[in-house]
Structures are given as structure tokens and as C-alpha cells.
Write a protein that holds these residues in place. Structure first.
Motif, PDB file in Angstrom:
ATOM      1  N   ARG A 166      -1.500   5.737  -2.724  1.00 26.84           N
ATOM      2  CA  ARG A 166      -2.140   4.322  -2.139  1.00 26.84           C
ATOM      3  C   ARG A 166      -3.195   4.557  -1.192  1.00 26.84           C
ATOM      4  O   ARG A 166      -4.038   3.945  -1.118  1.00 26.84           O
ATOM      5  N   TRP A 167      -2.928   5.770  -0.289  1.00 26.91           N
ATOM      6  CA  TRP A 167      -4.126   6.097   0.739  1.00 26.91           C
ATOM      7  C   TRP A 167      -5.601   6.509  -0.095  1.00 26.91           C
ATOM      8  O   TRP A 167      -6.551   5.535   0.556  1.00 26.91           O
ATOM      9  N   ILE A 168      -5.475   6.945  -0.932  1.00 29.37           N
ATOM     10  CA  ILE A 168      -6.656   7.325  -1.817  1.00 29.37           C
ATOM     11  C   ILE A 168      -7.179   6.499  -2.237  1.00 29.37           C
ATOM     12  O   ILE A 168      -8.460   5.940  -2.162  1.00 29.37           O
ATOM     13  N   GLU A 169      -6.671   5.189  -2.985  1.00 32.55           N
ATOM     14  CA  GLU A 169      -6.973   4.106  -3.702  1.00 32.55           C
ATOM     15  C   GLU A 169      -7.392   2.992  -2.663  1.00 32.55           C
ATOM     16  O   GLU A 169      -8.466   2.319  -2.854  1.00 32.55           O
ATOM     17  N   GLU A 170      -6.899   3.042  -1.545  1.00 33.25           N
ATOM     18  CA  GLU A 170      -7.196   1.967  -0.435  1.00 33.25           C
ATOM     19  C   GLU A 170      -8.605   2.417   0.034  1.00 33.25           C
ATOM     20  O   GLU A 170      -9.365   1.743   0.588  1.00 33.25           O
ATOM     21  N   LEU A 171      -8.645   3.722   0.357  1.00 40.07           N
ATOM     22  CA  LEU A 171      -9.885   4.367   0.783  1.00 40.07           C
ATOM     23  C   LEU A 171     -10.947   4.106   0.097  1.00 40.07           C
ATOM     24  O   LEU A 171     -12.189   3.551   0.411  1.00 40.07           O
ATOM     25  N   LYS A 172     -10.926   4.278  -1.339  1.00 39.45           N
ATOM     26  CA  LYS A 172     -11.771   4.254  -2.253  1.00 39.45           C
ATOM     27  C   LYS A 172     -12.209   2.934  -2.500  1.00 39.45           C
ATOM     28  O   LYS A 172     -13.438   2.441  -2.394  1.00 39.45           O
ATOM     29  N   ARG A 173     -11.485   1.914  -2.294  1.00 47.08           N
ATOM     30  CA  ARG A 173     -11.446   0.292  -2.331  1.00 47.08           C
ATOM     31  C   ARG A 173     -12.522   0.016  -1.074  1.00 47.08           C
ATOM     32  O   ARG A 173     -13.629  -0.644  -1.074  1.00 47.08           O
ATOM     33  N   ALA A 174     -11.859   0.578   0.127  1.00 53.48           N
ATOM     34  CA  ALA A 174     -12.736   0.013   1.533  1.00 53.48           C
ATOM     35  C   ALA A 174     -13.961   0.555   1.405  1.00 53.48           C
ATOM     36  O   ALA A 174     -14.965   0.066   2.005  1.00 53.48           O
ATOM     37  N   LEU A 175     -14.304   1.746   0.815  1.00 55.23           N
ATOM     38  CA  LEU A 175     -16.045   2.135   0.782  1.00 55.23           C
ATOM     39  C   LEU A 175     -16.656   1.753  -0.305  1.00 55.23           C
ATOM     40  O   LEU A 175     -17.930   1.872  -0.437  1.00 55.23           O
ATOM     41  N   SER A 176     -15.786   1.118  -1.496  1.00 54.17           N
ATOM     42  CA  SER A 176     -16.806   0.561  -2.621  1.00 54.17           C
ATOM     43  C   SER A 176     -17.899  -0.222  -2.318  1.00 54.17           C
ATOM     44  O   SER A 176     -18.937  -0.056  -3.040  1.00 54.17           O
ATOM     45  N   PRO A 177     -18.212  -1.087  -1.154  1.00 53.37           N
ATOM     46  CA  PRO A 177     -19.139  -1.882  -0.948  1.00 53.37           C
ATOM     47  C   PRO A 177     -20.374  -0.681  -0.744  1.00 53.37           C
ATOM     48  O   PRO A 177     -21.546  -1.185  -0.721  1.00 53.37           O
ATOM     49  N   TYR A 178     -20.158   0.328  -0.141  1.00 47.32           N
ATOM     50  CA  TYR A 178     -21.341   1.302   0.043  1.00 47.32           C
ATOM     51  C   TYR A 178     -21.513   2.494  -0.749  1.00 47.32           C
ATOM     52  O   TYR A 178     -22.311   3.238  -0.724  1.00 47.32           O
ATOM     53  N   THR A 179     -20.617   2.584  -1.868  1.00 50.71           N
ATOM     54  CA  THR A 179     -20.799   3.634  -2.896  1.00 50.71           C
ATOM     55  C   THR A 179     -21.153   3.059  -4.505  1.00 50.71           C
ATOM     56  O   THR A 179     -21.037   1.655  -4.556  1.00 50.71           O
ATOM     57  N   THR A 180     -21.322   4.023  -5.183  1.00 54.77           N
ATOM     58  CA  THR A 180     -21.392   3.699  -6.717  1.00 54.77           C
ATOM     59  C   THR A 180     -20.867   4.603  -7.397  1.00 54.77           C
ATOM     60  O   THR A 180     -20.762   5.943  -7.179  1.00 54.77           O
ATOM     61  N   GLY A 181     -20.218   4.349  -8.309  1.00 54.36           N
ATOM     62  CA  GLY A 181     -19.724   5.288  -9.708  1.00 54.36           C
ATOM     63  C   GLY A 181     -18.538   6.047  -9.062  1.00 54.36           C
ATOM     64  O   GLY A 181     -18.011   6.207  -8.187  1.00 54.36           O
ATOM     65  N   ASP A 182     -18.426   6.911 -10.166  1.00 50.31           N
ATOM     66  CA  ASP A 182     -17.585   7.902  -9.732  1.00 50.31           C
ATOM     67  C   ASP A 182     -17.901   9.114 -10.741  1.00 50.31           C
ATOM     68  O   ASP A 182     -18.558   8.992 -11.908  1.00 50.31           O
ATOM     69  N   TYR A 183     -17.719  10.547 -10.068  1.00 45.33           N
ATOM     70  CA  TYR A 183     -17.906  11.717 -11.158  1.00 45.33           C
ATOM     71  C   TYR A 183     -16.822  11.769 -12.163  1.00 45.33           C
ATOM     72  O   TYR A 183     -15.791  11.874 -11.779  1.00 45.33           O
ATOM     73  N   VAL A 184     -17.419  12.019 -13.252  1.00 40.89           N
ATOM     74  CA  VAL A 184     -16.232  12.279 -14.294  1.00 40.89           C
ATOM     75  C   VAL A 184     -15.412  13.292 -14.146  1.00 40.89           C
ATOM     76  O   VAL A 184     -14.357  13.649 -14.663  1.00 40.89           O
ATOM     77  N   ASN A 185     -15.966  14.505 -13.379  1.00 40.52           N
ATOM     78  CA  ASN A 185     -15.341  15.610 -13.151  1.00 40.52           C
ATOM     79  C   ASN A 185     -14.280  15.208 -12.050  1.00 40.52           C
ATOM     80  O   ASN A 185     -13.556  16.005 -11.684  1.00 40.52           O
ATOM     81  N   PHE A 186     -14.182  14.206 -11.317  1.00 40.96           N
ATOM     82  CA  PHE A 186     -13.213  13.976 -10.491  1.00 40.96           C
ATOM     83  C   PHE A 186     -12.428  12.524 -10.728  1.00 40.96           C
ATOM     84  O   PHE A 186     -12.447  11.468 -10.542  1.00 40.96           O
ATOM     85  N   PRO A 187     -11.928  12.642 -12.281  1.00 46.42           N
ATOM     86  CA  PRO A 187     -11.294  11.337 -12.753  1.00 46.42           C
ATOM     87  C   PRO A 187     -10.102  10.702 -11.931  1.00 46.42           C
ATOM     88  O   PRO A 187      -9.412  11.489 -11.103  1.00 46.42           O
ATOM     89  N   ASP A 188      -9.890   9.514 -12.263  1.00 41.87           N
ATOM     90  CA  ASP A 188      -8.831   8.837 -11.569  1.00 41.87           C
ATOM     91  C   ASP A 188      -8.302   7.523 -12.419  1.00 41.87           C
ATOM     92  O   ASP A 188      -9.158   6.855 -12.837  1.00 41.87           O
ATOM     93  N   ARG A 189      -7.463   7.856 -12.843  1.00 41.23           N
ATOM     94  CA  ARG A 189      -6.554   7.244 -13.737  1.00 41.23           C
ATOM     95  C   ARG A 189      -6.515   5.508 -13.410  1.00 41.23           C
ATOM     96  O   ARG A 189      -6.214   4.535 -14.325  1.00 41.23           O
TER      97      ARG A 189
END
Length: 449
Positions: free
Chosen positions: A383-406
Motif C-alpha cells: 500500500r505504501w508503494i502504490e500510494e507513493l506512486k499515485r501521489a507522485l503521478s502528477p509529476y512523473t510519466t510511465g514506468d520502466y518495463v524492467n520495474f513491472p508492477d501488477r
């Protein structure tokens, strides 16, 4: 017709080595395959693919065991493991190396160093060169020499089709060029089983490495200085910064410069003059010592873990930096962190559609990290990872396929951007029946008339 037999070293649940053979780097998603075949050569790979087709058995391919979501494992099926195929053949005249698919980065770096050469690749020694390359490949030489896949010359792959259901094919810029394009950033496991990679090599001798550490109080100043400096400094310098939890109380920037330490000290002034560093280290070393300097043992060991990531195409504003600080102040445990690596340079001079790796305009790759010791802690860490990712999403783009996230909903766009349609067309050409599939595999592009 005679039935296909599996060849190679075969491990089943009845064998004493099964437990060690089945686990991957991530212990939080256990899987229990019915058979694991450790292929010793290409013929074993061909036989394994023919066997799963004849027996209609689910299967996955595996090399370095670093699939973050354990996509290289499957319950009650066959694992085609190429990790024992790790021969490296160096052509000194052409300055190239043909590397079998099972070789890990530690083996690759050490072998190439015997010839005073290297390829730009990752930092953890147990990572398989094949998975890294197929997803792009970032590391401490990225800004000078490009992504790992940018140095790829040719692949050999076992695909479905041909004689008795499997065949070995080659792909390069002139032959099966669409497949070669897709294998430069399109991710592993989508089109077939790669058995070898041929790279152009780079001569290397001494390099300079640095490490600068700050305490928690310098969080904002240290990260802001690094993010504005790292993607824009001398291209011979690639660096990373890890923001650790408040409990760990450490912000650490490190990097590698292909040049003398005296010059590196000059280049580092925008970092070393910020805040109150608790330590500053700069030294000139043989390249292989730099490889060992960046190799973090904890990343190589299997653990209960969760990772995800994103890219930055412009520096974070103060609000985004404060968001990271707030999350790390409330991290589930001391081992949580946010890691960044500088991009740009040679990696940024290739157009987004020139290879399947789409994020050529990114200046920084970002990774979110969490490990824990007891399975009851899993939910709060994820949950911490997913909430962090969501909180930073306005400032980031995409994801690296070698860092997959289900948990990524629109993973095709996140990993591949505008290249996804072409990747589906390549999939249709080389695996139209979608034999090679897993939860986030590329589906074939079917044309309806």
C-alpha cells in the motif's frame, strides 16, 4: 511420430534441490511449478518448447530470477530456465561479444574485463543480462554509452513454428529487423526464448567513483541539487541518488565518471557545496572495482519485496520533493526508499520510436523500494508503494518495463507509450497464437476485415 522428451537438467517437486530451484529474487509471490528444466544448450530449449506445445502445458522462461512480479514463474507448469547457458565468446577483431542468455552481469563484467572491455548494463551482479537488455537496460555507463539494448547487434531466439513446433532464428537490423526493434526495450518473454545476444563492446580501464552522503535535514536541498545537476553534467558521468527512510537518516548520491578523479572533483561541486554532507569520497579505480563498488549484496538476495517505478521528464517542483519526504517520514520500515538514476546523454539522443524503449526524453529513472521480514507486513508495504506512486503521478510519466508492477491499470501505455501498437504487430508476426504469455505480456494485434 515419437514423443518429445525434455533434455537438460530437470528438477521436479520430488527432488531435494526443488525449493532452491523454484524461488526467485522476490519471495512475496511464491509459485510452485511442476517441472523446471535447466537448459544446457539451444537444443534443450528447442525440446522444451516443443514439449510444452505437445503437452499443452503452461510455461514461463527464466534467466536471472529478477522478475519483480515473478512473471518468470508459473504454478503447475514448466519453467524453461536458461541460467546454465552462460558462455561468452569475445571477438577481439570486431570488438564484439556473443553472450549466452543465462549469463548474469557479474559473469559478464568479469569476463569482459579480462580483455579491458565492457558493455553498459546494470549494477546488481546476479541480474541476468538477457532480461535487462530486452527491457532497455540502465546503469552507471548509460549517459556515455547508451542503454544496454543500444549496444545490441544481434539476437538468437527460439520461436514457436518451423520444424516440429520450434525453430531457432536470428534478428538484427537487417534480418527480422522488426523483431530486433521489439527486443530493444519491448521486455522479456513476449516473442520467444532468446538464447544469445551479441553486443558491441567498449574499451575501458580506470574510472573514478564518488559517494556523497547527507542526513535527513538536507533532504530537500540535496535532492534538488542532484536532480538539476545529474542529467546535465558531463556525459561521461552517470549517477544515482537514494532517498532512504527518516529512520535510516541517509541520503546518498553515488556515480561513475569515465575520467580522472581530479576532473570528477570539479564536476561534483554543485553537490558537495550543498547542505552539510556527512561524508564525501572520490577515488580513481580500475573499472572492475567500480563494478563491485555499485553492487549491492541485498539486491541480489531473495527477499520479501515490492518495487515499482516511473520516469521524470523534468525536475520535480518543491511540492513533489516534499511529497517524497512525507512518505519516507512515514515509511513502513527502515528499508523503504526511493532510488533515482540520471539519464540523458547518449540514451537521450535516440528517438522514442527508433527502438521499443519509449522514454528517451526522460532525464531520470525513479524506483520505489520496500522490503519486509514477515508476511503479515506485506499489505502495508505494498500500500505504501502504490500510494507513493499515485501521489507522485502528477509529476512523473510511465514506468520502466524492467520495474513491472501488477497493480498498474494501463500497463501497455505505462511501459511502451506510443510504441505499443507496433509491438502488438510484431507479436502477431512472430507469436500469433500468443503462446508466450503472462499477466502483462504483449497481446497479438489482430486485424479484422
Amino acid at each position: 511420430m515419437e514423443k518429445i522428451k525434455l533434455t537438460g537438467r530437470i528438477v521436479t517437486p520430488d527432488d531435494s534441490e526443488y525449493e532452491q530451484a523454484r524461488i526467485n529474487n522476490n519471495l512475496s509471490i511464491p509459485k510452485f511449478p511442476s517441472k523446471i528444466v535447466f537448459c544446457q544448450n539451444t537444443e534443450d530449449v528447442l525440446n522444451a518448447l516443443r514439449w510444452v506445445r505437445e503437452n499443452r502445458t503452461p510455461f514461463r522462461m527464466r534467466s536471472g530470477r529478477h522478475s519483480y512480479e515473478n512473471f518468470s514463474l508459473v504454478n503447475d507448469g514448466l519453467i524453461i530456465d536458461v541460467s546454465e547457458m552462460d558462455e561468452i565468446i569475445i571477438n577481439g577483431k570486431e570488438i564484439t561479444a556473443k553472450i549466452e542468455a543465462g549469463a548474469n552481469l557479474g559473469h559478464v563484467y568479469n569476463k569482459l574485463w579480462e580483455y579491458g572491455m565492457t558493455i553498459p548494463a546494470g549494477t546488481e551482479s546476479s541480474v541476468g543480462v538477457i532480461g535487462l537488455t530486452l527491457g532497455g537496460g540502465i546503469g552507471m555507463l548509460t549517459r556515455l554509452f547508451g542503454l544496454t539494448c543500444d549496444n545490441l547487434i544481434e539476437i538468437e531466439m527460439v520461436r514457436a513454428g518451423g520444424h516440429r513446433g520450434a525453430e531457432l532464428i536470428k534478428a538484427n537490423k537487417n534480418h527480422n529487423s522488426d523483431l530486433f526493434w521489439a527486443c530493444c526495450g519491448g521486455g522479456g518473454g513476449n516473442f520467444g526464448i532468446v538464447t544469445s545476444l551479441t553486443f558491441k563492446l567498449h574499451r575501458i580501464s580506470k574510472v573514478s567513483v564518488f559517494s556523497v552522503t547527507w542526513g535527513w535535514d538536507d533532504f530537500e536541498a540535496a535532492f534538488n541539487a542532484w536532480q538539476n545537476w545529474a542529467p546535465n553534467t558531463d556525459e561521461r558521468l552517470t549517477s544515482q541518488i537514494e532517498l532512504k527512510s527518516k529512520e535510516a537518516n541517509q541520503i546518498i548520491a553515488q556515480g561513475e565518471f569515465v575520467g580522472p578523479s581530479s576532473k570528477l572533483k570539479e564536476l561534483l561541486r554543485p553537490l558537495t557545496t550543498i547542505g552539510s554532507p556527512t561524508s564525501v569520497s572520490v577515488k580513481e579505480v580500475p573499472y572492475i572495482e567500480a563494478v563491485r563498488f555499485f553492487d549491492v549484496p541485498s539486491g541480489n538476495r531473495p527477499a520479501l519485496r515490492k518495487k515499482s517505478g516511473s520516469f521524470l521528464e523534468k525536475p520535480f517542483p518543491p511540492k513533489a520533493i516534499l511529497t517524497m519526504k512525507q512518505f519516507l517520514a512515514n515509511a513502513p520500515n527502515e528499508n523503504s526508499g526511493i532510488w533515482h538514476q540520471s539519464l540523458g546523454g547518449a540514451a537521450g539522443r535516440i528517438a522514442p520510436n527508433e527502438t521499443a524503449f519509449y522514454y528517451r526524453d526522460a532525464i531520470i529513472a525513479q524506483e520505489y523500494l520496500a522490503t519486509w521480514n514477515d508476511s503479515v507486513e506485506e499489505r502495508q508495504n505494498i500500500r505504501w508503494i502504490e500510494e507513493l506512486k499515485r501521489a507522485l503521478s502528477p509529476y512523473t510519466t510511465g514506468d520502466y518495463v524492467n520495474f513491472p508492477d501488477r497493480y498498474i491499470k494501463d500497463w501497455p501505455t505505462a511501459y511502451y507509450g506510443d510504441n505499443f501498437k507496433r509491438l502488438r504487430e510484431v507479436k502477431m508476426e512472430y507469436d500469433s497464437f500468443n503462446l508466450f504469455n503472462f499477466p502483462q505480456s504483449i497481446p497479438p494485434f489482430k486485424k479484422w476485415f
